[in-house]
Design a protein around this motif. Structure first.
Motif, mmCIF file in Angstrom:
data_model
loop_
_atom_site.group_PDB
_atom_site.id
_atom_site.type_symbol
_atom_site.label_atom_id
_atom_site.label_comp_id
_atom_site.label_asym_id
_atom_site.label_seq_id
_atom_site.Cartn_x
_atom_site.Cartn_y
_atom_site.Cartn_z
ATOM 1 N N LYS A 267 41.624 -7.746 69.966
ATOM 2 C CA LYS A 267 41.572 -6.278 70.039
ATOM 3 C C LYS A 267 43.001 -5.741 70.110
ATOM 4 N N LEU B 142 32.462 -6.915 78.102
ATOM 5 C CA LEU B 142 32.161 -7.422 76.754
ATOM 6 C C LEU B 142 32.968 -6.750 75.631
ATOM 7 N N VAL B 143 33.323 -5.496 75.787
ATOM 8 C CA VAL B 143 34.063 -4.831 74.707
ATOM 9 C C VAL B 143 35.468 -5.416 74.569
ATOM 10 N N TRP C 18 34.405 -14.494 76.091
ATOM 11 C CA TRP C 18 33.612 -13.443 75.447
ATOM 12 C C TRP C 18 32.304 -14.020 74.910
ATOM 13 N N PHE D 180 19.011 -7.500 74.303
ATOM 14 C CA PHE D 180 19.038 -6.555 73.177
ATOM 15 C C PHE D 180 18.155 -7.020 72.021
ATOM 16 N N ALA E 172 29.827 2.217 77.274
ATOM 17 C CA ALA E 172 29.598 1.973 75.841
ATOM 18 C C ALA E 172 28.153 2.317 75.492
ATOM 19 N N THR F 255 28.764 6.972 72.940
ATOM 20 C CA THR F 255 28.716 7.030 71.475
ATOM 21 C C THR F 255 27.387 7.608 70.983
ATOM 22 N N THR F 256 26.291 7.235 71.641
ATOM 23 C CA THR F 256 24.982 7.736 71.209
ATOM 24 C C THR F 256 24.862 9.226 71.520
ATOM 25 N N THR G 131 30.894 7.859 65.532
ATOM 26 C CA THR G 131 31.471 8.204 66.840
ATOM 27 C C THR G 131 32.466 7.142 67.305
ATOM 28 N N VAL H 245 30.366 -7.179 66.273
ATOM 29 C CA VAL H 245 29.529 -6.021 65.932
ATOM 30 C C VAL H 245 28.848 -5.509 67.209
ATOM 31 N N ILE I 205 26.675 -4.681 70.129
ATOM 32 C CA ILE I 205 25.487 -5.375 70.655
ATOM 33 C C ILE I 205 24.327 -4.385 70.819
ATOM 34 N N PHE J 96 19.419 -0.649 69.898
ATOM 35 C CA PHE J 96 19.114 0.244 71.021
ATOM 36 C C PHE J 96 19.483 1.683 70.647
HETATM 37 C C1 HEM Z 1 25.687 5.427 68.034
HETATM 38 C C2 HEM Z 1 25.952 4.614 69.016
HETATM 39 C C3 HEM Z 1 26.983 3.502 68.978
HETATM 40 C C4 HEM Z 1 28.045 3.315 68.148
HETATM 41 C C5 HEM Z 1 28.519 4.204 66.996
HETATM 42 C C6 HEM Z 1 28.683 2.074 68.553
HETATM 43 C C7 HEM Z 1 29.775 1.516 67.907
HETATM 44 C C8 HEM Z 1 30.327 0.285 68.231
HETATM 45 C C9 HEM Z 1 31.352 -0.389 67.475
HETATM 46 C C10 HEM Z 1 32.008 0.135 66.202
HETATM 47 C C11 HEM Z 1 31.630 -1.548 68.104
HETATM 48 C C12 HEM Z 1 32.627 -2.623 67.642
HETATM 49 C C13 HEM Z 1 34.019 -2.355 68.172
HETATM 50 C C14 HEM Z 1 35.042 -3.336 67.643
HETATM 51 O O1 HEM Z 1 34.744 -4.137 66.765
HETATM 52 O O2 HEM Z 1 36.178 -3.272 68.112
HETATM 53 C C15 HEM Z 1 30.791 -1.616 69.284
HETATM 54 C C16 HEM Z 1 30.799 -2.641 70.204
HETATM 55 C C17 HEM Z 1 30.036 -2.646 71.345
HETATM 56 N N1 HEM Z 1 29.037 -1.758 71.678
HETATM 57 FE FE1 HEM Z 1 28.451 -0.166 70.615
HETATM 58 N N2 HEM Z 1 28.008 1.572 69.634
HETATM 59 C C18 HEM Z 1 26.958 2.399 69.920
HETATM 60 C C19 HEM Z 1 26.006 2.228 70.915
HETATM 61 C C20 HEM Z 1 26.033 1.221 71.854
HETATM 62 C C21 HEM Z 1 25.025 1.025 72.894
HETATM 63 C C22 HEM Z 1 23.770 1.865 73.048
HETATM 64 C C23 HEM Z 1 25.452 -0.034 73.643
HETATM 65 C C24 HEM Z 1 24.787 -0.695 74.829
HETATM 66 C C25 HEM Z 1 23.607 -0.398 75.268
HETATM 67 C C26 HEM Z 1 26.714 -0.502 73.081
HETATM 68 C C27 HEM Z 1 27.463 -1.537 73.583
HETATM 69 C C28 HEM Z 1 28.527 -2.124 72.899
HETATM 70 C C29 HEM Z 1 29.221 -3.315 73.386
HETATM 71 C C30 HEM Z 1 28.968 -4.034 74.705
HETATM 72 C C31 HEM Z 1 30.161 -3.651 72.399
HETATM 73 C C32 HEM Z 1 31.097 -4.851 72.399
HETATM 74 C C33 HEM Z 1 30.378 -5.998 71.702
HETATM 75 C C34 HEM Z 1 31.199 -7.275 71.603
HETATM 76 O O3 HEM Z 1 32.394 -7.213 71.379
HETATM 77 O O4 HEM Z 1 30.575 -8.332 71.711
HETATM 78 N N3 HEM Z 1 27.012 0.279 71.989
HETATM 79 N N4 HEM Z 1 29.983 -0.488 69.332
#
Ligand code: HEM
Length: 473
Positions: free
Chosen positions: A95, A110-111, A118, A129, A280, A284-285, A343, A415, A417, A421
């Motif tokens: 990152k 996790l992010v 990780w 999930f 997270a 975003t949602t 977002t 991607v 997780i 959801f």
């Molecule tokens: C519209 C809603 C959402 C968008 C646009 C979104 C977008 C993203 C994106 C683009 C990434 C990848 C970031 C990267 O590669 O650097 C990410 C990772 C992540 N998101 Fe989402 N997300 C959304 C909803 C959610 C929800 C509802 C949750 C949990 C309930 C969540 C939890 C996470 C987590 C924990 C990661 C890190 C995953 C990893 O690296 O293994 N996100 N999200």
């Protein structure tokens, strides 16, 4: 255009016609953006990030070297290069600094975590999930939306960004952590504002280098906001531990791993994972839903189609996960909103060794920025890219697009997780609320401008007027 690039651009134009399905037009390896003074393009990135990234790709190409303060960066504007960074060569990257800067908030959750650690955490949480597990959360999602709608009245003007934030926060609390965060919402709201301000002033400026530990007034405010959120996390985890039963939801899984043998998680790691998922999992949602309401209000034809789809598919009854297949227009609205207003508007990586992308050398330490905002609005991949046309998704566009031309949830092993959801939640919430209310912009003459911070927000509160819709019987 502020930088006057276009007259100097020397990129080869690609053709979009007659390419095999799913194939992208050729990559245009661009040339370096001019240095632009001491800080490179950093001041412009801080002023107008979306415009700058768009102009660089349009005028310079798909692989553009720029300087951002002290950072050497490459702007990536092509799906094939996104694939290389996030999928095929992902082991060469971690990152980027901008993302790591969130460490004082998200810790090693996790992010932000990397490598073996990780992977272990991702494997631990992935089952929570699973499609079926998420489907079982539909009722709670709709229940929270119904409770929100019950407090709405015709004629009221509400801040929709705030409404959606509170709603999605309630849902994450209920579904992932089995708790009611209702009483904490005011505190969470204040913390979120302080945290957004903190990153807004730092992310695209040299202040990114200023450690959060230095006691400036801004840092002190930020520290208090983080501690407020930590108090919430502490309440959630102690309550569950005290109940004596961990249960099988995400919190239960995390707590069991925590109390495992030597390889289990520490309490600090538990805090990091819970705070990461709380934030997270809702922000975003909430913002995606906010943009959807704005777009629907600005496009009455699309709004009418949405109502027609809802009325036919579910009438006035509460929607379930099984209804989603028939709520196809609502899903298209969600897809199209995340295309125009992704977002998570930028995805960043940093090379941890010398490598190459698109055949170009990329030195260790280089930052790579990929912007779904730019790629999703590129006329090489989308017809009329700036127009809101949910129906473009109706006839298999997703299958025809170049593979990484639609990346609102990122790609590869990192991607999102929570994508399943989020999609289910957005579809059910739009449906439940649109069954009962129409939302109009309180002042349609006022443009709703995007503000890219960590996530893509609206620059000002999104005030919308509610009018009741007779729920179809
Ligand atoms: C519209 C809603 C959402 C968008 C646009 C979104 C977008 C993203 C994106 C683009 C990434 C990848 C970031 C990267 O590669 O650097 C990410 C990772 C992540 N998101 Fe989402 N997300 C959304 C909803 C959610 C929800 C509802 C949750 C949990 C309930 C969540 C939890 C996470 C987590 C924990 C990661 C890190 C995953 C990893 O690296 O293994 N996100 N999200």
């Amino acid at each position: 255009m502020a930088m006057g690039y276009s007259d100097r651009a020397r990129v080869t134009t690609a053709t979009t016609s007659r390419l095999p399905v799913g194939t992208a037009p050729p990559v245009r390896i661009g040339r370096d953006a001019p240095p632009h003074g001491l800080l490179g393009l950093l001041p412009e990135l801080s002023r107008d990030a979306l415009g700058l990234l768009t102009r660089c790709t349009r005028d310079y190409g798909d692989f553009v070297r720029v300087r951002l303060g002290l950072t050497r960066a490459v702007l990536i504007g092509h799906p094939d290069l996104v694939e290389e960074v996030l999928v095929t060569r992902n082991h060469d990257f971690r990152k980027n600094l901008g993302a790591r800067r969130l460490g004082s908030l998200l810790g090693n959750g996790l992010v932000l975590s990397e490598g073996e650690f990780w992977l272990r955490q991702r494997r631990l949480m992935q089952p929570a999930f699973h499609r079926q597990r998420i489907g079982a959360m539909a009722e709670a999602m709709v229940g929270c939306a119904l409770a929100a709608a019950a407090a709405w009245r015709t004629g009221e003007v509400r801040d929709v960004a705030q409404e959606m934030t509170e709603l999605t926060m309630q849902i994450v609390g209920r579904t992932l952590f089995g708790t009611d965060v209702g009483e904490d919402l005011r505190r969470i709201r204040n913390s979120s504002q302080a945290i957004t301000e903190h990153f807004r002033s730092r992310l695209f400026t040299m202040l990114i280098l200023l450690p959060d530990s230095i006691p400036t007034p801004g840092n002190l405010r930020y520290g208090r906001a983080v501690r407020d959120l930590e108090r919430l996390v502490y309440r959630i985890t102690t309550e569950r531990r005290a109940s004596g039963q961990y249960g099988e939801d995400l919190l239960g899984m995390l707590l069991s791993a925590c109390d495992d043998d030597g390889r289990g998680m520490t309490d600090r790691q538990l805090r990091d994972e819970v705070i990461t998922l709380l934030l997270a999992g809702h922000d975003t949602t909430a913002l995606a839903l906010t943009w959807a309401w704005v777009l629907l209000a600005q496009h009455p034809d699309a709004e009418a189609r949405l109502h027609a789809n809802i009325d036919t598919a579910v009438g006035g009854r509460a929607p379930t996960a099984a209804d989603v297949a028939r709520l196809s227009y609502v899903e298209q609205v969600v897809n199209e909103t995340l295309r125009l207003y992704p977002t998570a508007w930028v995805i960043g990586r940093e090379a941890i060794r010398d490598t190459q992308i698109g055949g170009q050398p990329v030195a260790r330490g280089t930052t790579l920025l990929m912007s779904p905002w730019v790629i999703h609005r590129d006329p090489r991949f989308y017809d009329a890219p700036d127009e809101f046309r949910p129906e473009r998704w109706s006839d298999g566009l997703a299958g025809r697009l170049p593979r990484y031309a639609y990346v609102p949830f990122g790609a590869g092993q990192r991607v999102c997780i929570g994508s399943g959801f989020a999609q289910l939640e957005a579809t059910l919430l739009l449906t439940t609320l649109a069954q009962r209310f129409r939302l109009e912009l309180a002042d349609p003459s006022q443009p709703v401008e995007p503000l890219p911070v960590v996530t893509l927000r609206a620059r000002r509160p999104v005030m919308m007027k509610l009018s009741a819709r007779p729920a179809a019987s």
